[in-house]
Design a protein around this motif. Structure first.
Motif, PDB file in Angstrom:
ATOM      1  N   LEU A 162       0.861  -1.182   0.000  1.00  0.00           N
ATOM      2  CA  LEU A 162       0.000   0.000   0.000  1.00  0.00           C
ATOM      3  C   LEU A 162       0.899   1.234   0.000  1.00  0.00           C
ATOM      4  O   LEU A 162       1.754   1.395   0.876  1.00  0.00           O
ATOM      5  CB  LEU A 162      -0.903   0.007   1.233  1.00  0.00           C
ATOM      6  CG  LEU A 162      -1.853  -1.178   1.413  1.00  0.00           C
ATOM      7  CD1 LEU A 162      -2.676  -1.011   2.687  1.00  0.00           C
ATOM      8  CD2 LEU A 162      -2.778  -1.326   0.215  1.00  0.00           C
ATOM      9  N   PRO A 202       0.796   5.328   0.001  1.00  0.00           N
ATOM     10  CA  PRO A 202       0.045   6.591   0.074  1.00  0.00           C
ATOM     11  C   PRO A 202       0.539   7.579  -0.993  1.00  0.00           C
ATOM     12  O   PRO A 202       1.728   7.639  -1.295  1.00  0.00           O
ATOM     13  CB  PRO A 202       0.373   7.114   1.479  1.00  0.00           C
ATOM     14  CG  PRO A 202       0.901   5.936   2.232  1.00  0.00           C
ATOM     15  CD  PRO A 202       1.581   5.081   1.217  1.00  0.00           C
ATOM     16  N   LYS A 203      -0.391   8.340  -1.566  1.00  0.00           N
ATOM     17  CA  LYS A 203      -0.013   9.318  -2.591  1.00  0.00           C
ATOM     18  C   LYS A 203       0.554  10.602  -1.994  1.00  0.00           C
ATOM     19  O   LYS A 203       1.211  11.373  -2.690  1.00  0.00           O
ATOM     20  CB  LYS A 203      -1.221   9.643  -3.478  1.00  0.00           C
ATOM     21  CG  LYS A 203      -1.580   8.519  -4.440  1.00  0.00           C
ATOM     22  CD  LYS A 203      -2.619   8.987  -5.460  1.00  0.00           C
ATOM     23  CE  LYS A 203      -2.842   7.922  -6.536  1.00  0.00           C
ATOM     24  NZ  LYS A 203      -3.796   8.365  -7.579  1.00  0.00           N
ATOM     25  N   GLU A 204       0.290  10.832  -0.704  1.00  0.00           N
ATOM     26  CA  GLU A 204       0.817  12.020  -0.042  1.00  0.00           C
ATOM     27  C   GLU A 204       1.681  11.602   1.143  1.00  0.00           C
ATOM     28  O   GLU A 204       1.422  10.589   1.795  1.00  0.00           O
ATOM     29  CB  GLU A 204      -0.328  12.930   0.414  1.00  0.00           C
ATOM     30  CG  GLU A 204      -1.148  13.490  -0.745  1.00  0.00           C
ATOM     31  CD  GLU A 204      -2.241  14.445  -0.288  1.00  0.00           C
ATOM     32  OE1 GLU A 204      -2.256  14.787   0.921  1.00  0.00           O
ATOM     33  OE2 GLU A 204      -3.057  14.847  -1.136  1.00  0.00           O
ATOM     34  N   THR A 205       2.700  12.396   1.430  1.00  0.00           N
ATOM     35  CA  THR A 205       3.701  12.005   2.432  1.00  0.00           C
ATOM     36  C   THR A 205       3.142  11.877   3.837  1.00  0.00           C
ATOM     37  O   THR A 205       3.620  11.061   4.629  1.00  0.00           O
ATOM     38  CB  THR A 205       4.852  13.025   2.443  1.00  0.00           C
ATOM     39  OG1 THR A 205       4.309  14.333   2.642  1.00  0.00           O
ATOM     40  CG2 THR A 205       5.629  12.973   1.137  1.00  0.00           C
ATOM     41  N   GLN A 212       0.162  10.887   4.729  1.00  0.00           N
ATOM     42  CA  GLN A 212      -0.938   9.920   4.840  1.00  0.00           C
ATOM     43  C   GLN A 212      -0.581   8.777   5.773  1.00  0.00           C
ATOM     44  O   GLN A 212       0.564   8.330   5.825  1.00  0.00           O
ATOM     45  CB  GLN A 212      -1.260   9.310   3.473  1.00  0.00           C
ATOM     46  CG  GLN A 212      -2.254  10.096   2.652  1.00  0.00           C
ATOM     47  CD  GLN A 212      -2.517   9.413   1.334  1.00  0.00           C
ATOM     48  OE1 GLN A 212      -2.183   9.936   0.291  1.00  0.00           O
ATOM     49  NE2 GLN A 212      -3.090   8.223   1.394  1.00  0.00           N
ATOM     50  N   ASN A 213      -1.602   8.285   6.503  1.00  0.00           N
ATOM     51  CA  ASN A 213      -1.420   7.087   7.327  1.00  0.00           C
ATOM     52  C   ASN A 213      -1.622   5.838   6.482  1.00  0.00           C
ATOM     53  O   ASN A 213      -2.478   5.806   5.598  1.00  0.00           O
ATOM     54  CB  ASN A 213      -2.412   7.078   8.491  1.00  0.00           C
ATOM     55  CG  ASN A 213      -2.121   8.165   9.503  1.00  0.00           C
ATOM     56  OD1 ASN A 213      -0.952   8.465   9.753  1.00  0.00           O
ATOM     57  ND2 ASN A 213      -3.168   8.740  10.079  1.00  0.00           N
ATOM     58  N   ILE A 214      -0.843   4.819   6.775  1.00  0.00           N
ATOM     59  CA  ILE A 214      -1.026   3.523   6.128  1.00  0.00           C
ATOM     60  C   ILE A 214      -1.958   2.688   7.002  1.00  0.00           C
ATOM     61  O   ILE A 214      -1.696   2.510   8.194  1.00  0.00           O
ATOM     62  CB  ILE A 214       0.321   2.795   5.949  1.00  0.00           C
ATOM     63  CG1 ILE A 214       1.237   3.594   5.023  1.00  0.00           C
ATOM     64  CG2 ILE A 214       0.096   1.388   5.393  1.00  0.00           C
ATOM     65  CD1 ILE A 214       2.618   2.991   4.870  1.00  0.00           C
ATOM     66  N   GLY A 237       3.981  -0.714   4.526  1.00  0.00           N
ATOM     67  CA  GLY A 237       2.805  -0.894   3.675  1.00  0.00           C
ATOM     68  C   GLY A 237       2.683  -2.275   3.066  1.00  0.00           C
ATOM     69  O   GLY A 237       1.772  -2.525   2.259  1.00  0.00           O
ATOM     70  N   LYS A 276     -11.081   2.358   2.050  1.00  0.00           N
ATOM     71  CA  LYS A 276     -10.918   2.120   0.612  1.00  0.00           C
ATOM     72  C   LYS A 276     -11.359   0.709   0.259  1.00  0.00           C
ATOM     73  O   LYS A 276     -11.272  -0.218   1.075  1.00  0.00           O
ATOM     74  CB  LYS A 276      -9.461   2.322   0.186  1.00  0.00           C
ATOM     75  CG  LYS A 276      -8.773   3.558   0.760  1.00  0.00           C
ATOM     76  CD  LYS A 276      -9.402   4.844   0.287  1.00  0.00           C
ATOM     77  CE  LYS A 276      -8.586   6.056   0.680  1.00  0.00           C
ATOM     78  NZ  LYS A 276      -8.476   6.270   2.118  1.00  0.00           N
ATOM     79  N   SER A 333      -1.650   2.332  -5.016  1.00  0.00           N
ATOM     80  CA  SER A 333      -1.383   3.726  -4.677  1.00  0.00           C
ATOM     81  C   SER A 333      -2.717   4.434  -4.465  1.00  0.00           C
ATOM     82  O   SER A 333      -3.573   4.423  -5.348  1.00  0.00           O
ATOM     83  CB  SER A 333      -0.593   4.397  -5.804  1.00  0.00           C
ATOM     84  OG  SER A 333      -0.354   5.752  -5.516  1.00  0.00           O
ATOM     85  N   PRO A 388      -5.521  10.331   0.044  1.00  0.00           N
ATOM     86  CA  PRO A 388      -5.985  10.390   1.438  1.00  0.00           C
ATOM     87  C   PRO A 388      -7.492  10.361   1.575  1.00  0.00           C
ATOM     88  O   PRO A 388      -8.019   9.771   2.512  1.00  0.00           O
ATOM     89  CB  PRO A 388      -5.417  11.723   1.943  1.00  0.00           C
ATOM     90  CG  PRO A 388      -5.197  12.544   0.707  1.00  0.00           C
ATOM     91  CD  PRO A 388      -4.840  11.562  -0.368  1.00  0.00           C
TER      92      PRO A 388
END
Length: 549
Positions: free
Chosen positions: A40, A42-45, A47-49, A76, A97, A114, A117
């Motif tokens: 997994l 995240p597309k933004e730094t 973001q939580n996994i 991830g 998701k 990917s 958020p």
């Protein structure tokens, strides 16, 4: 082809959830393992996994919605495997998701996912997935198609038609929608040079979703009877397909086909079990009634024989009798409903055979009938097994039935690890509930557990609750909130690991019926919410305790 979230939640409610850990062994010869792994991203730094990923799928042979899951590490990555009976769409959820993959028994599939958020749970447009491994190309095709949300077309129009159309008008319009969907799918497959397997999966999805809609039209208030003229759509939506690939809607369609006849075919009202039928059962069992109760029963039978009888005239007497003989009435209801179930299944079986000959669909109905008999403790005779062998075409299905009826099937053995939780109790019978504080179905069962406790207060049975994989503070809080009077234990991970291995506990909620010597009476006991069945099994065990001593 992905189902909507509403459909997913509906299925989970109907079938229940069985959580399967990544370490589960696969022992059933009709199953094979599927391995799902990946990352997994995240597309933004910031973001939580998500800490967990869950796979929802259908066990076709058990008619149950299953759930497999594994934790996601800090980078991830995830990796888990589970048993699969047939090619199946698998819905993967992580956080809020949801994505879909399609797997065949024996597949090993890797995904790089990917995700942004914030995204609506059933909108996958902003989720990028890279597939590798077995059937990666097929999954790329299905994922591209799934983003179009083509299935929403039929869902929305079908709901509208159900509210406005007459019976035959609905059938006509729903089959037209099916034809439209199939044409769209065929054109899409040609234009995008998709594989035959892709087309078979998506077209199967549309066909059996339409079948469920057509059968579901009759379940209204009041019930709308479905006659043979209406049901000839079975010639188009034939449940006796040659074989895989299948979708979750195939299992749904078979279940609807199995249970629908008594309610909706041929203006049949025998699905209604009257109070007098239950009374007749109690009398046949030799139930001892007081003199006053006998007079009440005679009055009810006398009134029931009158023309245009209204049960409300005896409502006080009925309520009084039901309160006094509640458990006996539950047992009678269970037996009568089982008779109706077998009647419905036989009617459906004959109907399908008359319109579509025999095949996978009729094999599945016979399997479900045998599963139902096993659940009620009814053995299949050698003569019945021989007849089934001549009727069933699918070898895996017949092997499953034969195994259900095999007296040499592995039994649960006594184990000192379980004995320590029950040996100090003051009753001979113990109902064990394995649960977790994060498990919604577990918590939903609590109100039924409390009612069961009250029914068996001062009886020879204790309710024991074993909390697993949870935080101790949450455990204490939920016990207080639900006011459960039974015996409670909080298990460590190692304790639950030992028990789950010894007793093949693949997830929660899970229930067992045992003696205080830790002898297993039922290692996969029915839930508290399955009240009639659970009461029947408890009553039978209380009566036959000497057999287990």
């Amino acid at each position: 082809m992905p189902a909507t979230i509403k459909a997913l939640l509906h299925l989970l409610t109907i079938f229940g959830i069985s959580l399967i850990t990544s370490s589960q062994a696969v022992a059933n010869p009709t199953k094979d393992t599927v391995v799902l792994s990946g990352t997994l991203i995240p597309k933004e730094t910031n973001q939580n996994i998500p800490g967990y990923i869950i796979a929802h799928y259908t066990d076709l042979f058990q008619f149950k919605r299953q759930v497999a899951g594994d934790s996601v590490d800090a980078s991830g990555k995830f990796h888990f495997k589970f048993a699969l009976t047939n090619p199946e769409e698998i819905l993967l959820s992580f956080g809020d998701k949801l994505i879909a993959v399609y797997a065949f028994p024996g597949d090993s599939l890797s995904l790089t996912i990917s995700f942004p958020p914030n995204v609506i749970i059933d909108d996958r447009k902003d989720i990028d997935i890279n597939f590798s491994g077995t059937h990666a190309d097929l999954n790329r095709e299905l994922n591209r198609y799934g983003v179009l949300r083509r299935d929403a077309f039929s869902f929305e129009k079908t709901d509208s038609l159900k509210k406005t159309d007459s019976l035959l008008a609905f059938k006509k319009h729903r089959l037209e929608l099916l034809n439209e969907d199939l044409k769209f799918c065929e054109k899409y497959a040609i234009d995008n040079k998709c594989s035959d397997t892709f087309y078979n999966i998506v077209s199967s999805y549309f066909k059996f979703k339409a079948g469920c809609d057509l059968l579901g039209y009759g379940i209204r208030t009041p019930i709308v009877p479905l006659d043979e003229e209406y049901l000839d759509f079975l010639k188009i939506i034939n449940p006796n397909i040659a074989g895989p690939p299948l979708t979750e809607w195939y299992a749904n369609f078979i279940i609807d086909l199995y249970i629908a006849p008594i309610d909706t075919y041929f203006k049949n009202q025998r699905h209604i079990i009257s109070f007098t039928e239950k009374l007749e059962k109690l009398i046949a069992w030799g139930t001892k009634f007081s003199e006053r109760d006998s007079l009440l029963i005679n009055d009810i039978f006398e009134h029931a024989g009158q023309k245009n009888y209204d049960y409300r005239m005896d409502s006080v007497a009925i309520a009084e009798l039901f309160s006094k003989y509640r458990i006996q009435f539950r047992k009678a209801s269970l037996g009568l409903w089982f008779s109706r179930e077998m009647e419905a299944a036989t009617l459906s079986l004959n109907l399908v055979r008359s319109m579509c000959s025999s095949g996978l669909g009729t094999d599945m109905i016979l399997l479900k009938m045998c599963n139902a008999k096993q659940d009620k403790g009814i053995s299949i005779s050698k003569e019945e097994l021989k007849e089934l062998d001549s009727q069933i075409q699918n070898k895996d299905i017949f092997a499953r039935i034969r195994e259900l009826n095999n007296p040499a099937r592995p039994k649960y053995q006594n184990d000192v690890r379980l004995k320590r939780f029950v040996s100090q109790l003051n009753t001979d019978l113990v109902y064990i509930d394995f649960w977790a504080t994060w498990c919604a179905p577990c918590k939903a069962e609590m109100k039924f557990s409390k009612r069961m406790e009250e029914s068996y207060k001062n009886k020879n049975i204790t309710f024991v609750y074993l909390c697993v994989d949870s935080k101790e503070a949450d455990w204490e809080k939920l016990i207080k909130e639900n006011k459960l009077a039974g015996v409670h234990y909080f298990l460590s991970k190692s304790e639950f690991g030992e028990l789950s291995t010894a007793y093949q506990i693949s997830g929660v909620p899970r229930y067992m019926l045992v003696t205080k010597e830790a002898k297993i009476i039922d290692g996969d006991m029915s839930r508290p919410s399955q009240e009639s069945e659970t009461i029947l099994k408890i009553e039978r065990a209380l009566k036959d305790l000497k057999k287990f001593q």
